[in-house]
Design an enzyme around this catalytic site. Structure first.
Site, PDB file in Angstrom:
ATOM      1  N   HIS A  26      15.712  49.972  19.786  1.00  0.00           N
ATOM      2  CA  HIS A  26      14.523  49.635  20.559  1.00  0.00           C
ATOM      3  C   HIS A  26      14.283  50.716  21.621  1.00  0.00           C
ATOM      4  CE1 HIS A  26      16.090  45.898  18.880  1.00  0.00           C
ATOM      5  NE2 HIS A  26      14.875  45.376  18.999  1.00  0.00           N
ATOM      6  N   HIS A 261       8.460  49.009  20.201  1.00  0.00           N
ATOM      7  CA  HIS A 261       9.446  48.017  20.638  1.00  0.00           C
ATOM      8  C   HIS A 261      10.746  48.094  19.854  1.00  0.00           C
ATOM      9  CE1 HIS A 261      11.401  44.120  21.191  1.00  0.00           C
ATOM     10  NE2 HIS A 261      10.640  43.914  22.245  1.00  0.00           N
ATOM     11  N   GLU A 422      21.402  21.793  30.912  1.00  0.00           N
ATOM     12  CA  GLU A 422      22.669  22.096  30.248  1.00  0.00           C
ATOM     13  C   GLU A 422      22.805  23.569  29.874  1.00  0.00           C
ATOM     14  OE1 GLU A 422      21.538  17.821  29.438  1.00  0.00           O
ATOM     15  OE2 GLU A 422      20.536  19.762  29.192  1.00  0.00           O
ATOM     16  N   HIS A 484      22.544   9.964  21.020  1.00  0.00           N
ATOM     17  CA  HIS A 484      23.576  10.354  21.973  1.00  0.00           C
ATOM     18  C   HIS A 484      24.982  10.354  21.367  1.00  0.00           C
ATOM     19  CE1 HIS A 484      20.354   9.938  24.786  1.00  0.00           C
ATOM     20  NE2 HIS A 484      21.118  10.028  25.849  1.00  0.00           N
TER      21      HIS A 484
END
Length: 677
Positions: A26, A261, A422, A484
């Site tokens: 890149h 890119h 999280e 869960h």
């Protein structure tokens, strides 16, 4: 006098040449950020190429890690042990210049980046670690912790959701030594980002309580220099500097296009670019005057020596603090840690309490946090469920000026309320570990490890000592139902190379799991812990628990004429089922050994002799775990009592019966494996 234009063009040339030679990479981002790099690295960044691990250095993170040639060029030019030959071997086998920066591979690289957004989150963790260490160790007249964390980032980093999680926390924590420079070039692999990235970035970061500078011209070295200087004077807020740049700067036909890119420019375009830049040198050729302008060795040695002198003066007045600081940043545990761990395990063995393993974890932490001030805990809004808070770890809070709030004893908080973040928590913990001085741990439900999985993987890739406390590890969670209830999570975490996974069955195994996690300097650990209470398992000694599996119970002497006929392997909350099944089978004159295997990853590292001693050849093996069965067949099992479907919403005892996690079903499975009814 230094020539900023030639310094930047040296980066552009090296990026073009290395990517072209590798036929991969890149080039556009390094070419676009080159002037930003000159402003930061030549005028502000405090570092010493001769000692990349000097504790007083500033930290630099290239969050948009696909632009790795920017960092490799900077490290080479400023004098790190990264010779030109390594740049010529960009992206090649065993080179020090892999496709994305990797900590531990290239000197001077602070973190492994590539998965976008995580480097930014790592930088937040580094800045937090700096702030907390400063609050703990700096004394009047003696400042030994005082450095900045700088991060370069791109559009992709800000599109990733983790950037929201981490940057919101950086604002809440008032991390005013965190300075982020945003390469705002408006181009990604798919082209101009405007159709799908319309965020008001400045407004977004102001809402996070950041100081925002710009947009400014990212190719104006003096302008970027002034912005960094302004950011360093900011108080109480992290700073985002928005730098408008041109991807592939200098390339006549590729500048401002997606083609700049992620692919080589091509020989013809490189020649045109050299001409446009006025760069008259061949591939990988850097003139002496440019090397001289970039050379940071003398300044780096002087900066480190000044810090060493300041630390010596500090040590003369505060010898105990100086010794503790050196231990902490060196990653060494206290000399008495082994005894602390042994005492905690013996106490757990003596008390023989019936508690959930998540509670057993908290009991272990009570002992460990009392003796290890480097333990820095937290939870993703589930503290009361994960039980990561202890009497010795106050909640971390900051006052209006951004200072760490301390209690009457002068202690700051060591437990972080991460909020429902999280992924951000996991990546920030990686940054804390990378910075040094702390061992981070953080909790959430095991099923939410899916949210943080890539950061867990990065911790394993980087070999960082990070502890994930995952509770509510099975259908034993009960009424919250299949959303869960973890089914595949234990197995999937065990598949991550280098991640140590423990699923302890009682208090003693939990203490040992914690001790092993803290002693292991080069591996992250996942502790999988139950919501429901578990009985203490009688055992002869604690010696082999750390080996991942051990013989918990041999067949009782109940008049059995035959030798052991089968082995039941169980883990975590299912071990007590195996013991009860052993009793049922003994009554039917079937002798079985019960093996507790709290860590398959630790057991798999043991030598063949030990493995055979625990799991003798020629005996049918039956594994028991409330999770998918796939991972257990590698032990040559004749049968597995597991669950290969999602759970149900019901009280835990009802679910255990429904899915066959009963002593009777385990015993029946053993009989079937032996051809008995």
């Amino acid at each position: 006098m230094a020539n900023p234009s030639r310094m930047a063009n040296a980066i552009r040339a090296l990026a073009m040449d290395a990517v072209q030679q590798a036929k991969s990479g890149h080039p556009g981002a390094p070419m676009g950020m080159a002037d930003m790099a000159v402003a930061l690295w030549a005028r502000h960044l405090r570092h010493n190429p001769a000692n990349p691990q000097w504790p007083g250095r500033d930290r630099f993170v290239l969050s948009n890690g696909h632009g790795s040639m920017l960092l490799y060029a900077l490290l080479h030019l400023t004098g790190y042990d990264l010779p030109m030959q390594e740049l010529k071997h960009f992206r090649q086998l065993h080179s020090k210049t892999p496709g994305h920066p990797e900590v531990g591979v290239t000197p001077g690289v602070e973190t492994t980046t590539g998965p976008l957004g995580q480097g930014l989150a790592n930088a937040v963790g580094m800045a937090l670690a700096e702030k907390l260490l400063a609050a703990e160790f700096n004394q009047p007249g003696h400042t030994i912790v005082d450095h900045h964390t700088y991060v370069f980032l791109g559009d992709g980093c800000l599109m990733e959701g983790i950037s929201h999680e981490a940057c919101a926390l950086a604002g809440a924590w008032k991390l005013d030594k965190l300075i982020a420079l945003y390469d705002d070039n408006g181009i990604s692999i798919d082209g101009r980002v405007q159709p799908w990235f319309v965020d008001d970035v400045a407004g977004r970061f102001k809402a996070y309580q950041w100081n925002v500078i710009g947009p400014i011209d990212g190719h104006d070295v003096n302008g970027v220099d002034r912005a960094i200087e302004q950011a360093k004077r900011a108080s109480g807020k992290p700073t985002l500097i928005i730098c408008k740049t041109h991807i592939g700067k200098g390339s006549p036909n590729r500048q401002d296009t997606a083609k700049a890119h992620g692919e080589p420019l091509g020989a013809d375009e490189i020649a045109l670019t050299r001409s446009a830049l006025g760069w008259e040198y061949g591939p990988f050729e850097i003139p002496a005057d440019v090397y001289a302008d970039w050379d940071a060795k003398v300044a780096g040695q002087a900066a480190e020596q000044a810090w060493d002198d300041a630390f010596a003066a500090y040590a003369a007045v505060h010898p105990a603090l100086a010794s503790e600081f050196a231990r902490r940043v060196g990653g060494e545990l206290p000399r008495h840690f082994a005894q602390v761990a042994v005492d905690a395990a013996v106490e757990a063995h003596t008390k023989a309490e019936t508690v959930a393993s998540r509670k057993a974890s908290q009991l272990a932490l009570e002992a460990l946090t009392a003796e290890l001030p480097e333990l820095l805990g937290g939870s993703a809004d589930l503290t009361g469920s994960n039980l990561t808070l202890t009497a010795h770890t106050l909640n971390l809070r900051f006052d209006e000026q951004g200072a760490v709030v301390k209690n009457e004893a002068g202690q700051g908080g060591r437990h972080i309320n991460y909020g429902v973040r999280e992924f951000g928590m996991a990546a920030i913990m990686n940054g804390i570990a990378l910075h040094g001085g702390f061992i981070p741990y953080g909790g959430t439900f095991l099923t939410f490890s899916d949210y943080s999985r890539n950061a867990i993987r990065m911790a394993a890739l980087m070999k960082q000592r990070v502890v994930h406390v995952f509770t509510h590890d099975s259908i034993g969670l009960g009424e919250d139902g299949p959303t869960h209830q973890s089914i595949e999570h234990a197995a999937s975490l065990r598949l991550i190379p280098g991640l140590s996974v423990w699923r302890p069955a009682d208090t003693a195994e939990t203490v040992v799991a914690w001790a092993v996690a803290l002693e292991n300097r080069h591996q992250p650990t996942a502790l999988l812990l139950s919501r429901q209470n578990l009985p203490y398992l009688p055992k002869r000694d604690l010696g082999d628990i750390s080996r991942g599996a051990y013989v918990l119970s041999e067949p009782a002497d109940v008049g059995l004429k035959k030798k052991t006929q089968a082995v039941i392997i169980a883990t975590g909350s299912e071990v007590h089922l195996a013991l009860k099944a052993q009793e049922l089978l003994a009554a039917q004159k079937i002798a079985v050994r019960v093996v507790s295997m709290p860590s398959t990853t630790a057991f798999d590292r043991q030598d063949a002799k030990y493995q055979k001693a625990v799991l003798p050849a020629g005996l049918p093996r039956i594994a028991v775990e409330m999770g998918v069965t796939d991972g257990w067949w590698k032990y040559g099992c004749a049968a597995v009592v597991g669950i290969d479907r999602f759970g149900e919403s019901a009280p835990a005892p009802v679910l255990f019966e429904h899915f066959g996690f009963t002593p009777e079903n385990v015993a029946a499975t053993v009989r079937a494996a032996l051809g008995r009814r």
